[in-house]
Design a protein around this motif. Structure first.
Motif, PDB file in Angstrom:
ATOM      1  N   UNK A  50       4.146  -9.252 -12.033  1.00  0.00           N
ATOM      2  CA  UNK A  50       4.576  -8.311 -10.987  1.00  0.00           C
ATOM      3  C   UNK A  50       3.822  -6.990 -11.065  1.00  0.00           C
ATOM      4  N   UNK A  51       3.023  -6.792 -12.121  1.00  0.00           N
ATOM      5  CA  UNK A  51       2.212  -5.579 -12.274  1.00  0.00           C
ATOM      6  C   UNK A  51       0.788  -5.962 -12.667  1.00  0.00           C
ATOM      7  N   UNK A  52      -0.080  -4.947 -12.735  1.00  0.00           N
ATOM      8  CA  UNK A  52      -1.492  -5.148 -13.058  1.00  0.00           C
ATOM      9  C   UNK A  52      -1.782  -5.132 -14.552  1.00  0.00           C
ATOM     10  N   UNK A  53      -0.797  -4.825 -15.372  1.00  0.00           N
ATOM     11  CA  UNK A  53      -1.035  -4.523 -16.783  1.00  0.00           C
ATOM     12  C   UNK A  53      -1.832  -5.594 -17.523  1.00  0.00           C
ATOM     13  N   UNK A  54      -1.415  -6.829 -17.445  1.00  0.00           N
ATOM     14  CA  UNK A  54      -1.977  -7.866 -18.311  1.00  0.00           C
ATOM     15  C   UNK A  54      -3.339  -8.359 -17.865  1.00  0.00           C
ATOM     16  N   UNK A  55      -3.612  -8.372 -16.554  1.00  0.00           N
ATOM     17  CA  UNK A  55      -4.790  -9.106 -16.064  1.00  0.00           C
ATOM     18  C   UNK A  55      -5.869  -8.249 -15.411  1.00  0.00           C
ATOM     19  N   UNK A  56      -5.726  -6.923 -15.398  1.00  0.00           N
ATOM     20  CA  UNK A  56      -6.770  -6.077 -14.813  1.00  0.00           C
ATOM     21  C   UNK A  56      -7.088  -4.895 -15.730  1.00  0.00           C
ATOM     22  N   UNK A  57      -8.098  -4.136 -15.336  1.00  0.00           N
ATOM     23  CA  UNK A  57      -8.455  -2.931 -16.104  1.00  0.00           C
ATOM     24  C   UNK A  57      -7.839  -1.669 -15.494  1.00  0.00           C
ATOM     25  N   UNK A  96      -5.872   1.648 -14.879  1.00  0.00           N
ATOM     26  CA  UNK A  96      -5.544   2.708 -15.844  1.00  0.00           C
ATOM     27  C   UNK A  96      -4.038   2.810 -16.070  1.00  0.00           C
ATOM     28  N   UNK A  97      -3.660   3.572 -17.081  1.00  0.00           N
ATOM     29  CA  UNK A  97      -2.259   3.659 -17.510  1.00  0.00           C
ATOM     30  C   UNK A  97      -1.328   4.040 -16.377  1.00  0.00           C
ATOM     31  N   UNK A  98      -1.778   4.951 -15.509  1.00  0.00           N
ATOM     32  CA  UNK A  98      -0.894   5.438 -14.449  1.00  0.00           C
ATOM     33  C   UNK A  98      -0.695   4.419 -13.324  1.00  0.00           C
ATOM     34  N   UNK A  99      -1.490   3.347 -13.331  1.00  0.00           N
ATOM     35  CA  UNK A  99      -1.393   2.333 -12.283  1.00  0.00           C
ATOM     36  C   UNK A  99      -0.887   0.982 -12.791  1.00  0.00           C
ATOM     37  N   UNK A 100      -1.069   0.699 -14.064  1.00  0.00           N
ATOM     38  CA  UNK A 100      -0.884  -0.671 -14.540  1.00  0.00           C
ATOM     39  C   UNK A 100       0.556  -1.167 -14.503  1.00  0.00           C
ATOM     40  N   UNK A 101       1.524  -0.263 -14.437  1.00  0.00           N
ATOM     41  CA  UNK A 101       2.918  -0.708 -14.420  1.00  0.00           C
ATOM     42  C   UNK A 101       3.595  -0.532 -13.068  1.00  0.00           C
ATOM     43  N   UNK A 102       2.821  -0.139 -12.065  1.00  0.00           N
ATOM     44  CA  UNK A 102       3.385  -0.062 -10.717  1.00  0.00           C
ATOM     45  C   UNK A 102       3.587  -1.465 -10.164  1.00  0.00           C
TER      46      UNK A 102
END
Length: 275
Positions: free
Chosen positions: A59-66, A68-74
């Motif tokens: 549901x977020x970008x954290x695991x599979x993209x690069x 940044x911290x401020x975007x990866x958990x949106x």
């Protein structure tokens, strides 16, 4: 032709995406990889805040993209497709995949439409099913799609929206009693709107017999027979397997698999003795 040639031609296999270790999951590279090996890729589908259906498992970008911290958990559901395209979905996997982006479903369907011999699994995460069905209809690829979800009701809905799409209900295998119950519930409906049932085969860490999985061999054999009699197919997801395990499953008659390591699967399959 090798001794196993006729068996290989009978096998249908899914390149399971959410733990694939050979290519970055849910990218166009992953789609091409599976197709080139003769398999069927899986695309996990979610929807962005501006209504674009995209291929991503989480549901977020954290695991599979690069990202940044401020975007990866949106949440993906709160971002636009344009925002998702900023971040690389291949680079975290390796430099060779730099530049891969999260694909839209329509981009993948466009490739599928150009190759009528190819197929695609769509694993439902969170999308508007009517919108998904409309995209499939617009591209004219209904017969090439297998819709997958554990909720039988969603499979029924997709079959109403897009009758040409094959539907597959997947059943977790961690708790055998729950696996049997879910299967029997579907059977009681006459397998309404279903074409395939997939059972997840999870390792039994306390096994004492030669059988590897928590779901028993006798149950699988019964399911295979009942589905065959109903004109349906049984697929098994084998996250872990060895040669003996795969050969046992083939001996049961199973010809549809979902795997995390396609090359290892194919190399093992090629050693299966033709009777």
């Amino acid at each position: 032709m090798s001794a196993t040639g006729s068996i290989v031609r009978q096998i249908r296999w899914q390149a399971h995406q959410n733990s694939n270790i050979e290519v970055p999951e849910n990218t166009m590279a992953a789609m091409r990889y599976a197709w080139d090996l003769g398999g069927i890729p899986e695309l996990d589908i979610r929807q962005t805040g501006d209504g674009v259906i995209v291929g991503i498992h989480d549901s977020t970008l954290r695991r599979t993209t690069d990202a940044p911290a401020e975007e990866r958990d949106r949440p993906i559901a709160e971002m636009t497709f344009g925002q998702l395209q900023r971040w690389d979905a291949g680079l975290p996997f390796g430099e060779a995949f730099r530049g891969e982006r999260i694909p839209s479903l329509d981009d993948v369907l466009a490739v599928l439409a150009a190759h009528p011999d190819r197929e695609l699994y769509l694993d439902y995460k969170e999308v508007d099913l009517a919108k998904m069905a409309a995209l499939i209809g617009q591209r004219g690829v209904g017969r090439q799609i297998i819709f997958a979800h554990r909720d039988h009701e969603n499979c029924k809905k997709v079959k109403r929206l897009a009758p040409e799409v094959r539907t597959m209900m997947w059943v977790p295998g961690s708790v055998p009693e729950a696996t049997i119950r879910a299967y029997e519930n579907a059977r009681e409906t006459g397998f309404d709107s279903l074409d395939i049932i997939q059972i997840h085969l999870v390792d039994d860490d306390n096994r004492e017999s030669g059988w590897r999985y928590r779901v028993g061999r006798d149950f699988l054999q019964t399911v295979y027979r009942q589905l065959t009699e109903a004109g349906m197919e049984l697929e098994v997801l084998i996250a872990r397997f060895d040669q003996d395990t795969l050969f046992d499953l083939l001996d049961l008659g199973i010809r549809r698999f979902a795997v995390d390591e396609p090359k290892v699967f194919l190399q093992t399959l090629d050693r299966y003795p033709q009777s």
